[in-house]
Scaffold this active site. Structure first.
Site, PDB file in Angstrom:
ATOM      1  N   GLY A 355     -48.046  11.995 -33.052  1.00 52.64           N
ATOM      2  CA  GLY A 355     -48.524  11.050 -32.057  1.00 52.64           C
ATOM      3  C   GLY A 355     -47.489   9.989 -31.777  1.00 52.64           C
ATOM      4  O   GLY A 355     -46.484   9.865 -32.480  1.00 52.64           O
ATOM      5  N   PRO A 356     -47.705   9.211 -30.744  1.00 53.83           N
ATOM      6  CA  PRO A 356     -46.760   8.145 -30.384  1.00 53.83           C
ATOM      7  C   PRO A 356     -46.685   7.090 -31.484  1.00 53.83           C
ATOM      8  O   PRO A 356     -47.544   7.007 -32.362  1.00 53.83           O
ATOM      9  CB  PRO A 356     -47.356   7.566 -29.090  1.00 53.83           C
ATOM     10  CG  PRO A 356     -48.335   8.582 -28.614  1.00 53.83           C
ATOM     11  CD  PRO A 356     -48.837   9.286 -29.816  1.00 53.83           C
ATOM     12  N   PRO A 357     -45.656   6.253 -31.454  1.00 51.73           N
ATOM     13  CA  PRO A 357     -45.555   5.170 -32.441  1.00 51.73           C
ATOM     14  C   PRO A 357     -46.736   4.207 -32.327  1.00 51.73           C
ATOM     15  O   PRO A 357     -47.225   3.922 -31.242  1.00 51.73           O
ATOM     16  CB  PRO A 357     -44.236   4.470 -32.065  1.00 51.73           C
ATOM     17  CG  PRO A 357     -43.471   5.471 -31.270  1.00 51.73           C
ATOM     18  CD  PRO A 357     -44.478   6.296 -30.555  1.00 51.73           C
ATOM     19  N   GLY A 358     -47.169   3.715 -33.466  1.00 52.67           N
ATOM     20  CA  GLY A 358     -48.210   2.695 -33.484  1.00 52.67           C
ATOM     21  C   GLY A 358     -49.621   3.206 -33.369  1.00 52.67           C
ATOM     22  O   GLY A 358     -50.544   2.425 -33.137  1.00 52.67           O
ATOM     23  N   GLY A 360     -51.239   4.703 -35.866  1.00 49.63           N
ATOM     24  CA  GLY A 360     -51.905   4.645 -37.162  1.00 49.63           C
ATOM     25  C   GLY A 360     -51.659   5.827 -38.063  1.00 49.63           C
ATOM     26  O   GLY A 360     -52.462   6.093 -38.957  1.00 49.63           O
ATOM     27  N   LYS A 361     -50.544   6.545 -37.881  1.00 53.08           N
ATOM     28  CA  LYS A 361     -50.295   7.738 -38.695  1.00 53.08           C
ATOM     29  C   LYS A 361     -50.025   7.375 -40.162  1.00 53.08           C
ATOM     30  O   LYS A 361     -50.612   7.963 -41.067  1.00 53.08           O
ATOM     31  CB  LYS A 361     -49.101   8.513 -38.118  1.00 53.08           C
ATOM     32  CG  LYS A 361     -49.307   8.997 -36.691  1.00 53.08           C
ATOM     33  CD  LYS A 361     -48.144   9.826 -36.199  1.00 53.08           C
ATOM     34  CE  LYS A 361     -46.875   9.012 -36.051  1.00 53.08           C
ATOM     35  NZ  LYS A 361     -46.974   7.944 -35.058  1.00 53.08           N
ATOM     36  N   THR A 362     -49.149   6.410 -40.364  1.00 53.47           N
ATOM     37  CA  THR A 362     -48.789   6.048 -41.737  1.00 53.47           C
ATOM     38  C   THR A 362     -49.954   5.391 -42.471  1.00 53.47           C
ATOM     39  O   THR A 362     -50.261   5.729 -43.619  1.00 53.47           O
ATOM     40  CB  THR A 362     -47.573   5.109 -41.726  1.00 53.47           C
ATOM     41  OG1 THR A 362     -46.492   5.736 -41.041  1.00 53.47           O
ATOM     42  CG2 THR A 362     -47.141   4.770 -43.141  1.00 53.47           C
ATOM     43  N   SER A 678     -44.575  20.243 -15.879  1.00 53.67           N
ATOM     44  CA  SER A 678     -45.896  19.823 -15.400  1.00 53.67           C
ATOM     45  C   SER A 678     -45.860  19.152 -14.032  1.00 53.67           C
ATOM     46  O   SER A 678     -46.918  18.905 -13.455  1.00 53.67           O
ATOM     47  CB  SER A 678     -46.543  18.876 -16.420  1.00 53.67           C
ATOM     48  OG  SER A 678     -45.772  17.698 -16.557  1.00 53.67           O
ATOM     49  N   LYS A 721     -52.287  11.575 -19.742  1.00 56.64           N
ATOM     50  CA  LYS A 721     -52.067  11.573 -18.284  1.00 56.64           C
ATOM     51  C   LYS A 721     -53.294  11.044 -17.547  1.00 56.64           C
ATOM     52  O   LYS A 721     -53.172  10.254 -16.598  1.00 56.64           O
ATOM     53  CB  LYS A 721     -51.723  12.979 -17.802  1.00 56.64           C
ATOM     54  CG  LYS A 721     -50.377  13.486 -18.323  1.00 56.64           C
ATOM     55  CD  LYS A 721     -50.117  14.925 -17.910  1.00 56.64           C
ATOM     56  CE  LYS A 721     -48.774  15.419 -18.423  1.00 56.64           C
ATOM     57  NZ  LYS A 721     -48.506  16.811 -18.047  1.00 56.64           N
TER      58      LYS A 721
END
Length: 783
Positions: A355-358, A360-362, A678, A721
């Protein structure tokens, strides 16, 4: 009674004993002791009682802390180096018994009774006297070879055996208890016996010290001072019957090895290394390498595991407390808990959060560890080039170390922690190796049961470890590595989701960090919406939290300057607090000229609205593309033009336009590289609008790949999108029909608010996007 008893001040001594007829220099610093000396000096006799303490660590002694026999002394000289200290020279006069305490403040005063010195004589006293004289001469010669002859003559000239004993005790600085026993001796014979035993012991110590010095001196020829000191230490240990530090350390390793719960093959290897260590000299570099290796082997949690918390309701509550939404990820963790509950021996999953930065992955990894009740270890793989960092270095190299996987297990102290491999998409690769290839074994449940670190060179079972990898994109992750993980996508958040997260998590956290309360600083939803739209451009939450934190700090500054009234932040206050808006999102264009079509794009920071613009170039030739378009996007543009050209008659387009004029296609935000298939239907719609001189609906955006035969193929990033179109005020979105299932990821309110048109071919796109062109197109027969 008054002739035999005296009341005198008491001066306690910590580490020595004053004997009768001897002089002693004293340094007095304790307040009570200073007061006692001053009281003695105020009398004509200048007398006081000097007595030793039983425990030298007692700073304020009482009568019970003192020996019962002391010495009445006369102060011969006194100086004061400072106001709080005194330097004395005291002469012992006679032994006294401490009878009782007269007063304790400001100094101790006791009633004393004289204790005459013994005067017994006889052959035994004479024999002991001569023996003590002989021992004293030997001890003085050995302890102080350069001692002046006057000292020996002084001892020989002392006829009084008791005075000789006292002088020798003072000269050799005996322990307080030995000196006190000598002072309390009831007969001369007892005093001389004590002195003889003390001197004999001191003589043995001196002989031993000289022996150690001479033994070490014979080996000092080629070695430096450090070697000399080690030989002295070894000689001391041999005389005492102790083991040297290396042997003691080997014994300690052997005890730890016997107590450790190790697999059989590991124990066998460790015992072999320990036997080898015993044969190595301590000065060998291999000795320290092997010792460090055995230390590390014994510290690893070979069979130590933390007990999993299998309460699914508790785990669900923890995950919901820490993170908003993310239903798919939470369900996957709860599924694993349910499997462990039914089958404790189940393999741990290997997840990949993308996913994009920020987003909540970590932090999600930490929540998973908390929900499972396991230890958490994180390691960042970003920029790692050397595969030895993961698998360790072989022990043949100087400075070899274990790999970071094994080190993480040692820190965790359990063989089933949650280990997060952060930024796995940013692994490097060069001549030192490929870390991504090293991860293939780590992340393969069929291989990691016997993972061998290069340094350890023993099989370690890491199949119980819960591995989580994180990435911003899958494009740079090698396919074999990606195939070993279960990919869970963390898409960007919608404005409503960001608003909810800010309300529940971000605002309370920032207020707490700045020391404000919710009553002192009120940040409303309209303020958060303005920060999201005007001061952030991201799919995650980092910039939003920074913006909220900056607003909170500005408010905290006001309170620090003396404000007491609560502060309510309004949207119109943001330019003063955060400066002018930094981002101006692509807004809905109310009127679109022919040749302009709204498209949708995916980026790592979320979705974007891109307007594809096309114009004819009279007397020009070919197709011109600008806007930093990648190769795939350029091919999509060529395929779109070819399809429109091939079906010009169906669209009512004059074929001469293709020959007499060139076409220029531009995608704004030219500084940002763009690529991907796309935008195919958007480019085709833009060209159809240009050639037919009709307008595209301004409230409609589209995304989809086009083929040369006019088919519309599915694409990715639908959620991002659609959210981008909604932010721009666009209410209709054209999507490939196979992407209809992707709309389940959207929040319910977004699905209800937006209108979605599902298409299979480009004709369906043009019919939905260009109303004027719909009448010209004939529906194709279904096959």
């Amino acid at each position: 009674m008054s002739e035999t008893y005296k009341s005198l001040p008491v001066l306690p001594l910590k580490n020595s004993v004053l004997f009768p007829h001897l002089v002693m220099p004293l340094s007095v610093g304790r307040p009570a002791s200073v007061a006692a000396v001053e009281a003695a000096l105020s009398t004509e006799e200048k007398e006081l009682v000097i007595v030793a303490q039983r425990d030298s660590s007692v700073e304020t002694p009482t009568l019970a802390d003192l020996y019962t026999v002391g010495v009445r002394a006369v102060i011969k000289r006194m100086t004061r180096p400072t106001e709080d200290t005194m330097e004395l020279i005291a002469l012992g006069v006679e032994r006294v018994n401490l009878v009782r305490l007269e007063s304790a403040e400001p100094y101790m005063r006791v009633l004393v009774q004289p204790l005459p010195l013994p005067t017994d004589t006889g052959p035994e006293v004479e024999a002991l006297h001569h023996e003590v004289m002989e021992l004293a001469s030997k001890a003085i010669a050995m302890a102080q070879p350069q001692a002046p002859q006057e000292l020996s003559r002084l001892l020989m000239a002392t006829d009084d055996p008791l005075r000789l004993a006292y002088m020798l005790a003072s000269m050799f600085s005996l322990e307080v208890r030995k000196e006190q026993a000598l002072l309390e001796a009831e007969t001369r014979a007892d005093a001389l016996r004590l002195t003889h035993s003390y001197l004999a012991h001191e003589l043995q110590v001196l002989e031993l010290r000289n022996k150690i010095a001479s033994a070490a001196q014979t080996e000092i020829g080629k070695e430096q001072r450090e070697y000399f000191l080690r030989q002295q230490l070894r000689a001391i240990q041999q005389e005492l019957g102790e083991k040297n530090p290396e042997q003691a350390e080997i014994e300690l390793l052997r005890e730890r090895l016997e107590k450790a719960d190790l697999p059989d093959d590991v124990r066998k290897e460790a015992q072999r290394e320990l036997s080898r260590l015993e044969r190595l000299p301590s000065s060998s570099p291999e000795f320290h390498v092997t010792r460090t290796y055995l230390d590390f082997v014994l510290e690893l949690p070979w069979r130590i595991s933390t007990e999993d918390q299998l309460d699914i309701a508790r785990a669900r509550q923890i995950l919901d407390e820490d993170h908003y939404d993310l239903k798919e990820v939470k369900e996957r963790i709860l599924e694993h808990l349910a499997v462990l509950k039914l089958n404790p021996g189940a393999k741990a999953p290997i997840l990949c959060f993308v996913g994009p930065p920020g987003t909540g992955k970590t932090s999600l990894g930490q929540s998973i560890a908390r929900a499972l009740g396991r230890k958490f270890e994180r390691m960042s793989l970003g920029g790692m080039h050397d595969e030895a960092e993961l698998r360790g270095h072989r022990r043949t190299y100087i400075g070899a170390m274990p790999g970071r996987i094994i080190q993480a297990l040692r820190r965790a102290g359990a063989n089933n922690p949650v280990i997060m491999l952060d930024e796995v998409d940013k692994l490097g690769r060069d001549f030192r190796g490929d870390p991504a290839s090293a991860l293939l074994e780590v992340l393969d449940p069929e291989q990691n049961k016997t993972f061998r670190d290069n340094y350890l060179d023993l099989p370690f079972d890491i199949s119980k470890v819960f591995f989580i990898t994180t990435a911003n994109t899958l494009e740079t992750i090698p396919r074999p590595l990606l195939d070993r993980t279960e990919v869970l996508r963390l898409p960007g958040y919608s404005e409503e989701e960001k608003l909810e997260i800010a309300r529940k998590y971000l605002i309370p956290r920032q207020l707490k960090e700045t020391g404000l309360t919710a009553e002192q600083c009120v940040i409303g939803d309209d303020v958060v919406r303005r920060i999201i739209s005007g001061y952030t451009r991201e799919a995650g939450l980092r910039q939003l939290e920074r913006g909220i934190g900056r607003v909170a700090r500005k408010v905290a500054l006001r309170f620090a300057e003396g404000r007491t009234e609560p502060v309510t932040v309004h949207p119109e206050d943001l330019p003063d607090l955060l400066g002018p808006e930094r981002f101006h999102p692509e807004q809905l264009r109310k009127e679109l000229p022919p040749g302009v079509a709204p498209g949708l794009a995916w980026t790592e920071t979320g979705g974007e609205v891109l307007y594809v613009e096309a114009t004819l170039l009279p007397d020009g030739k070919g197709l011109t593309l600008t806007g930093q378009l990648g190769e795939v996007m350029q091919e999509s543009a060529k395929a779109a033009q070819s399809y429109i050209w091939a079906h010009a008659d169906e669209f009512g387009i004059d074929r001469a336009q293709f020959k007499d004029a060139g076409v220029h296609i531009h995608v704004p935000s030219g500084a940002i590289p763009k690529d991907g298939p796309s935008a195919g239907i958007t480019i085709a719609t833009s060209l159809a609008s240009l050639y037919t001189k009709t307008r595209v609906r301004s409230d409609t955006a589209m995304t989809g790949e086009i083929t040369l035969t006019g088919m519309v193929l599915p694409i990715g990033g639908v959620k991002e999108k659609v959210l981008a179109a909604r932010r721009a005020g666009i209410k209709r979105v054209i999507l490939p029909r196979p992407n209809q299932s992707d709309l389940r990821e959207l929040p319910d309110d977004v699905r209800q608010e937006m209108e979605f048109i599902y298409v299979d071919r480009i004709e369906d796109v043009l019919t939905a996007a260009i109303p004027e062109l719909a009448a010209r197109l004939q529906p194709l027969p279904q096959t």
